[in-house]
Write an enzyme that holds these catalytic residues in place. Structure first.
Site, short mmCIF file in Angstrom:
data_model
loop_
_atom_site.label_atom_id
_atom_site.label_comp_id
_atom_site.label_asym_id
_atom_site.label_seq_id
_atom_site.Cartn_x
_atom_site.Cartn_y
_atom_site.Cartn_z
N ASN A 123 6.29 -17.20 39.76
CA ASN A 123 6.70 -15.89 40.27
C ASN A 123 8.15 -15.61 39.87
O ASN A 123 9.03 -16.44 40.07
CB ASN A 123 6.60 -15.84 41.79
CG ASN A 123 5.34 -16.47 42.32
OD1 ASN A 123 4.25 -16.05 42.00
ND2 ASN A 123 5.50 -17.52 43.12
N GLU A 177 7.96 -24.02 34.87
CA GLU A 177 8.04 -22.72 35.57
C GLU A 177 9.22 -21.89 35.10
O GLU A 177 9.13 -20.66 35.02
CB GLU A 177 8.11 -22.95 37.09
CG GLU A 177 6.97 -23.77 37.67
CD GLU A 177 5.59 -23.35 37.17
OE1 GLU A 177 5.35 -22.14 36.99
OE2 GLU A 177 4.74 -24.23 36.96
#
Length: 937
Positions: free
Chosen positions: A333, A366
């Site tokens: 995210n 990530e």
């Protein structure tokens, strides 16, 4: 992770992969051709009459993919989760632009109770808002807002929707998570996991990656909690004495799957990067002392990526949050990456060397996504590999520089072996594969997208050279977002495969060959599987032949498969790396002189395996026996892998592969040792489940004896490099599990002292798993170990304890630990996929694991989601050591009895294929193994 091949709903066309950033589209950096459907690969359906409101109208859209008539521009979201009732209310105001006149707005919604919907339009200088009818079509997770007036092209409208829902009990959507404090209090928080198709469970939205928009998010919470989202808080407003409303800054333009928010009582630690980005790690209060390593790693890695890509990170902050309940490893995210606790939290006093490596790699993955995936996003999930393959590849590029002590490059080829394991099956798929529904999209998150994607990128880097590869890699997002501009821009150009004016002086290849990169990469992305290159040496002439490597009884050479294979090789006369691009079925190399041996695929940088005909293998086996360090440890690992893979397709006998394994007596490097164990251990695991005790025990004895000297050299402490420590941990666990007496005695001694201290004695981190595994073999030891598992100060050791608890020979204990994992109170349900597979590998537990999977199938699907990697891990892990026709029939019967979507899962096809392959392998090789062991023991 894919259920079935999905080109069934229409014709296909060949085009270049399109990516989206903002409203612009761009050709992919690899100009990869993919197969898509002109009408979005959509399936026609019967007209739906499901309606919310008065009367009944037909649902106005009949395809799985959303129409492009209406485009979202900006979302205003207000969410109010209630952590007591475990519900939430929401209000979504979505600004839209109309591209094609319509009277309906089609968007996604799943499990949301919509109470009111309206569309606002401008009439002169005023705005009018009219309520609209809402139709629902749950099979496609869509709703339609029916306007009483036409929506005109080029005009902007605003959709308003009020709704409510329960916090999800699964691991996706806006879901509930819990943790227990050191005092034993259970606390609740709410977090999100939207990738790939679960944003629609938190707010009505255009839940496809190409529909990028900006987001303004407001969260209501109790004063004792804090709220996090992608952007920083700009202000907090007191709505009531017991309620605060946090307003977050407007986001950059992004896909819905990257939206995130958390309401919790987390604590944090923070630092600034050199460019002024605030990095924070959030975790439950009792574990904040385990956040420092991740914080330092994230700062280093974000600095590295900004420098590497020459594009500033576009947000003012990057939060990393450890979620107590989390299905996968982590999620990218934008600005708020989320992690399983074991993927982020590190205790220097208690965590293992492998934990340090794992955490660093996950953070690197990530943060790489903040550029590849977030800034530049695939238009549709068929090209997920360009997200995940790049992020997996960049783990190694980044960590090798930021954390050279971890020596991550040692482990890369293991990822390629993992990918080849599934890619050798007929049920595999090209890295770029048409997908349609949510389950099929979920199935794309597999070893082919991640590991194979990374491996073919590594092969491309080796082919071009690292300097030129980086130049092309950096060029792509730099053109996407010039000078760090985060505003949308039209993405143009040929991307990665456009050669710039500057030619690297150290390039391996001619200009013509470089221009053929697109053609070469198409052969690796548009067809499944990988090539087997057969090498036949006749004097100075080397004959080359390529074919499709595929396991299975009907695995006759596939026609029509052809790869552009960047071959590398060295010989007994020269260790200078030679290169040759094999683009045809057969070709010939001329050596300057005759050689004793030749080794292809240096360092296993190429995604292919090699067969050496005539006496080629004999020469390499002799080399390993006489002077194994003449070639690199990765080359030795690749020979071990290749020789056993060739046995599987009948190119070599098992006795030849076992002959090669004899050299392992003198091996000490981690990758060849690990690969040797990965090839040999599954052989006796097949026998364990067929009551072949004599040969099974002989084979176990052979393997223990093979590594005995290395096992005896291991110290029972935490000294050495990361690879030495990881090797120690694995060897000692193997030796103790195989009841190698010196190991068992030492582990029992440690366990008794630890138990007598009531768990306060500090055990060396690298030997804990072996000590716990031996201690858990008695009921008393198992119970004591589990009593410590429940305590919060053993949280960093829970993975090791779960392994030990799951390899007990007590069937009641094995059943109990699986049952508890499903309940999720004492043992987190997130760990169930691993626990059930540990039990399945246990000779005392494999019947129990299969029975558990069958009896709880519907619960597992509901909890982990159809098509997920977790579900695939359980299906394959529970069944992949079966090798009898009775077991095959039982597996087929069960999956034929469940619903059609479950029965068509790709993991079910893989499981069936694997069992069939095991049966065939045992039929051919069992007697040969028996004879070889008699002659060599």
């Amino acid at each position: 992770m894919s259920r079935e091949t999905l080109c069934r709903w229409g014709g296909t066309c060949l085009r270049r992969v399109r990516w989206s950033r903002g409203s612009g589209n761009r050709q992919s950096i690899l100009n990869v051709a993919v197969s898509v459907n002109n009408d979005h690969s959509s399936k026609n359906r019967e007209t739906a009459d499901v309606v919310s409101g008065n009367g009944s109208k037909p649902f106005p859209w009949d395809k799985m993919r959303l129409p492009k008539h209406v485009i979202p521009v900006h979302y205003d979201l207000l969410l109010h989760p209630n952590l007591t009732t475990l519900t939430f209310t929401g209000f979504a105001r979505i600004e839209i632009t109309v591209n094609q006149q319509t009277s309906s707005v089609i968007l996604h919604s799943k499990h949301l109770q919509i109470t009111r919907a309206a569309i606002q339009r401008r009439m002169g200088n005023s705005h009018t808002e009219e309520e609209v009818m809402v139709l629902e079509y749950p099979p496609f997770e869509q709703i339609a807002l029916l306007a009483a007036f036409p929506l005109h092209v080029g005009q902007n409208y605003t959709v308003s929707i009020e709704y409510s829902a329960n916090l999800s009990e699964s691991f996706h959507g806006f879901y509930k998570s819990t943790y227990r404090t050191q005092e034993g209090e259970v606390r609740v928080l709410a977090s999100t996991q939207f990738e790939p198709t679960a944003a629609r469970m938190a707010f009505p939205c255009f839940d496809e990656p190409s529909f990028k928009a900006r987001f303004s998010i407001k969260i209501r919470r109790e004063p004792k909690h804090l709220a996090l989202s992608n952007m920083p808080i700009v202000k907090s407003v007191s709505v009531a004495n017991w309620l605060v409303e946090d307003h977050f800054d407007v986001s950059v333009k992004m896909s819905t799957y990257l939206v995130a928010f958390i309401v919790s009582d987390f604590k944090s630690v923070s630092k600034m990067t050199t460019s002024g980005i605030k990095i924070s790690v959030y975790t439950v209060p009792d574990k904040i002392n385990q956040a420092d390593y991740a914080l330092d790693a994230a700062v280093k890695l974000l600095d590295f990526y900004e420098n590497y890509f020459s594009i500033p990170y576009p947000l003012p902050k990057q939060d990393l949050a450890a979620i107590p309940d989390f299905q996968s490893g982590a999620m990218e995210n934008w600005g708020l990456t989320t992690y399983r606790e074991s993927s982020l939290l590190y205790d220097p006093e208690k965590s293992s060397a492998s934990a340090k490596l794992w955490i660093t790699m996950i953070i690197a993955h990530e943060l790489a996504h903040q550029w590849f995936g977030n800034l530049v996003t695939m238009e549709w999930w068929n090209d997920l590999w360009l997200n995940e393959g790049f992020a997996k590849f960049m783990e190694y590029v980044s960590v090798s520089i930021t954390h050279p002590d971890l020596k991550v490059e040692d482990y890369f080829l293991g990822k390629c072996f993992d990918a080849m394991e599934v890619d050798a099956l007929n049920s595999s798929h090209p890295v770029s594969t048409p997908v349609e529904d949510p389950a099929q999209i979920q199935e794309m998150f597999d070893d082919v997208s991640y590991e194979k994607g990374a491996c073919i990128l590594n092969m491309l880097r080796d082919y071009l050279n690292a300097e030129f590869f980086k130049a092309g890699l950096v060029q792509y997002p730099a053109e996407t977002c010039p000078a760090g501009d985060t505003q949308e821009s039209q993405l143009q150009g040929d991307g990665f495969c456009t050669r710039n004016q500057q030619t690297s002086s150290s390039a391996h290849w001619t200009r013509r060959e470089i221009l053929d990169v697109t053609t070469m990469m198409n052969t690796w992305t548009l067809q499944k599987g990988f090539p087997l290159v057969t090498v036949t040496v006749k004097g100075k002439t080397v004959h080359l032949h390529q074919e499709h490597y595929m396991k299975g009884s009907d695995s006759s050479p596939s026609t029509g498969y052809l790869w552009h294979v960047p071959l590398t090789y060295i010989t007994s006369k020269s260790d200078t790396v030679q290169r040759f691009l094999l683009t045809t079925k057969t070709d010939v190399l001329i050596l300057p002189e005759e050689v004793e041996w030749i080794k292809f695929n240096l360092g296993m940088n190429g995604y292919y395996i090699v067969h050496y005909e005539d006496d080629g293998w004999d020469a390499l086996i002799s080399l390993l026996k006489e002077n194994h360090t003449a070639i690199s440890s990765n080359d030795r690992a690749s020979l071990i892998n290749n020789v056993f893979q060739l046995v599987s397709i009948g190119k070599l006998s098992i006795s030849k592969a076992l002959d090669l394994s004899l050299y392992l007596k003198h091996e000490s490097q981690i990758m060849p040792v690990f690969q040797g164990m990965n090839e040999l251990i599954p052989m006796y695991k097949l026998m364990e489940k067929r009551d072949m005790d004599d040969v099974e025990n002989q084979l176990k004895g052979y393997i223990v004896n093979l590594f005995k000297d290395l096992i005896d050299k291991q110290s029972w402490n935490d000294e050495g490099s990361v690879s030495e420590r990881m090797l120690r941990s694995s060897l000692l666990l193997f030796a103790c599990a195989r009841k190698y007496q010196p190991c068992v005695d030492k582990a029992e001694e440690y366990f008794m002292k630890w138990k007598e201290s009531n768990g306060t004695l500090r055990l060396p981190n690298d030997v804990k798993t072996a000590v716990y595994a031996v201690g858990a073999q008695t009921i008393e030891g198992w119970d004591f170990l589990f009593s410590k598992y429940r305590l919060p100060w053993f949280n960093t050791e829970r993975n090791e304890i779960e392994v030990a608890l799951s390899i007990s020979r007590n069937k009641d204990k094995l059943q109990w630990i699986m049952d508890q994992s499903l309940l999720g109170d004492v043992v987190k349900t997130q760990d169930l996929p691993y626990i059930i597979v540990f039990v399945a590998k246990n000779p005392s537990g494999y019947h129990l694991a299969w029975k558990f999977l069958k009896e709880n199938w519907n619960k597992l699907v509901q909890k982990f989601e159809l098509g997920s990697a977790s579900l695939a891990h359980m299906v394959i892990g529970v069944t992949n050591q079966y090798s009898t026709r009775e077991r095959l029939a039982e597996v087929k019967e069960f999956f034929n009895s469940v619903d059609e979507k479950s029965s068509q899962l790709r993991c079910v096809q893989q499981a069936v294929e694997t069992i069939e392959e095991n049966i065939r392998w045992m039929d051919i090789n069992f007697e040969k193994i028996k004879i070889w062991l008699q002659n060599n023991m």
